[in-house]
Design an enzyme around this catalytic site. Structure first.
Site, mmCIF file in Angstrom:
data_model
loop_
_atom_site.group_PDB
_atom_site.id
_atom_site.type_symbol
_atom_site.label_atom_id
_atom_site.label_comp_id
_atom_site.label_asym_id
_atom_site.label_seq_id
_atom_site.Cartn_x
_atom_site.Cartn_y
_atom_site.Cartn_z
ATOM 1 N N HIS A 24 0.951 -1.135 -0.107
ATOM 2 C CA HIS A 24 0.029 -0.015 0.104
ATOM 3 C C HIS A 24 0.979 1.169 -0.094
ATOM 4 C CE1 HIS A 24 -4.022 -1.880 1.106
ATOM 5 N NE2 HIS A 24 -3.211 -2.747 0.735
ATOM 6 N N ASP A 65 -5.769 5.953 2.440
ATOM 7 C CA ASP A 65 -5.904 4.585 2.094
ATOM 8 C C ASP A 65 -7.489 4.297 2.391
ATOM 9 O OD1 ASP A 65 -5.757 1.738 1.919
ATOM 10 O OD2 ASP A 65 -3.745 1.814 2.006
#
Ligand code: UDP
Length: 456
Positions: free
Chosen positions: A22, A114
């Site tokens: 990520h 995120d």
């Protein structure tokens, strides 16, 4: 037009989930924003922030926030990790934003968080700044989770498969593991579905993909709420070449054995090497490692195999010592440099979304060996939609046998389909490049976002 920057720097804070897969795309997106005039702070945990290599040309600052742990999330500790993270990180993120807002010459305008951290949007709203959700998985996978969140699909998904967004049929085995088997990883299942809990309230929804790769899924998602494709988020050297010296992500938990890999590849013929990696998290059993080792030997190809140090004890006895010049085993490699090397002819991959986009962007044919989460759906994208590789079949025990891996490598490197797969891979390479070059679909979406922050 007067830019906001004339009153002080326009600042965005980027907050990825602290895991390698990520951080990589969100850091890359940060570099793109910084190169277009925004000041960027990327917030991450000390485990990662201590590893950051500053880019000469970039104005990205890395700030450390607390996640309540001294460890990295892994498949084994993930439930406990998420629980602590959700308690400690909101406080820590709020403090960071407060501190940045208090800084005189800095106009904090947006929190890019995120998508697996939806509570970050509440923090953005609390500080009266924009909130932009960043999806690190494919648009198709997001669409499936979206439909589950809204009850359009009910889990566990049963039957032979699904039809979504006017796309070809998706077989059950190609669905994300979390929607097929429910209750195995409850925290992760909740994490991926809850990405959509406040999805419509975000000011932007960014996807690390590109329009041409997933046009139908992008169209379907855009019909719900506008989405912006901004990928592939990989270092600029391999795509648009607009950021000088941008050859790697610059923040890696593991130390890459760069010289060893590149020197070894330099000594090989073009397209003669199989590169094999299961990414930063996936863990194979001892028996599976044995079958892969045997299959690589049987293929009689040169191979570069990434086996993380925590996995090394599962290699067959003396395998590493006895492979001679035929193979090289390293604990971590500079994957992009490896994929871009002319000696590499095939990538045996676990189909993590970053690895998938990297191989597509570099035109490398793949053998797809998906493990869990979104990887089976990414394998579908590689094999059936992209036509840039083959997928392994596992046996009744769920094992990829030595014969099967040998067969798949043969198919990709010396089979009837080899030429076609390579041509298609090269075509995708050009298309992904176009998306990021000036005027391309992803470039336009990034420009539009930056202009909005700088000038309105
Ligand atoms: N990677 C790397 N060196 C390696 C193996 C992987 O730099 O030896 C990088 C790879 O380039 C990718 C990331 O680690 O950017 C892995 O992300 P992905 O989404 O493919 O898989 P995950 O690790 O999240 O399962």
């Amino acid at each position: 037009m007067e830019s906001k920057a004339s009153k002080g720097e326009v600042h965005v804070i980027v907050f990825p989930y602290p895991i390698q897969g990520h951080i990589n795309p969100m850091l890359q997106f940060s570099k793109q924003l910084a190169s277009r005039g925004l000041k960027v702070t990327l917030a991450t945990t000390s485990t990662f922030s201590s590893k950051f290599k500053k880019l000469k040309s970039s104005s990205i600052t890395i700030e450390t926030i607390s996640d309540g742990s001294n460890e990295v999330a892994t498949p084994e500790n993930v439930d406990a990790y998420i629980e602590k993270f959700d308690v400690v990180a909101p406080r820590s993120l709020s403090q960071l934003i407060e501190q940045k807002i208090g800084f005189e010459h800095c106009d904090v305008r947006c929190l890019i968080y995120d998508s697996t951290i939806p509570w970050a949007l509440d923090i953005a709203k609390k500080f009266n700044i924009y909130g932009a959700s960043f999806f690190t998985q494919s648009c198709l996978v997001s669409l499936i989770y979206y439909q589950v969140y809204h009850g359009i699909l009910s889990v566990p998904i049963q039957g032979p498969g699904i039809c979504v967004a006017e796309m070809p049929f998706i077989e059950a085995t190609d669905l994300p593991s979390f929607v097929r088997q429910v209750g195995v990883h409850p925290s992760l299942e909740k994490l991926v579905i809850d990405q959509f809990s406040n999805y419509g309230e975000a000011d932007w929804r960014f996807f690390n993909t590109f329009e041409a790769l997933e046009s139908k899924a992008v169209k379907w998602m855009t019909n719900q709420w506008p989405v912006k494709t901004i990928g592939p988020c990989i270092p600029s050297t391999y795509l648009d070449k607009r950021l000088p010296d941008d050859k790697d992500y610059g923040l890696s938990l593991f130390e890459a054995q760069t010289d060893a890999c590149i020197q070894w590849l330099d000594a090989r013929e073009p397209t003669s090497v199989v590169y094999i990696s299961m990414g930063s998290l996936a863990s194979l059993g001892r028996e599976q490692m044995g079958e892969i080792a045997k299959g690589l030997q049987k293929s009689n190809k040169y191979f570069l195999w990434v086996v993380r140090s925590s996995e090394e004890n599962k290699l067959p006895m003396n395998f590493k010592e006895n492979i001679s010049e035929k193979g090289l085993i390293v604990n971590w490699c500079p994957q992009l440099e490896v994929l871009a090397h002319c000696a590499v002819g095939c990538f045996v991959t676990h189909c993590g979304w970053n690895s998938t986009l990297e191989a597509i962007s570099l035109g490398v044919p793949m053998v797809a060996f998906p493990q869990w989460t979104d990887q089976p759906t990414n394998a579908k994208c590689i094999v059936d939609f992209g036509k840039i590789g083959v997928r392994v079949k596992v046996d009744k025990r769920g094992l990829l046998t030595a014969d099967e891996i040998e067969f798949c490598i043969q198919e990709v490197m010396d089979g009837k389909q080899t030429k076609e797969i390579k041509n298609t891979a090269t075509k995708w390479r050009h298309i992904s490049k176009q998306a990021t070059e000036k005027g391309g679909s992803s470039d336009r979406n990034i420009e539009e976002f930056v202009s909005k922050l700088l000038y309105s």
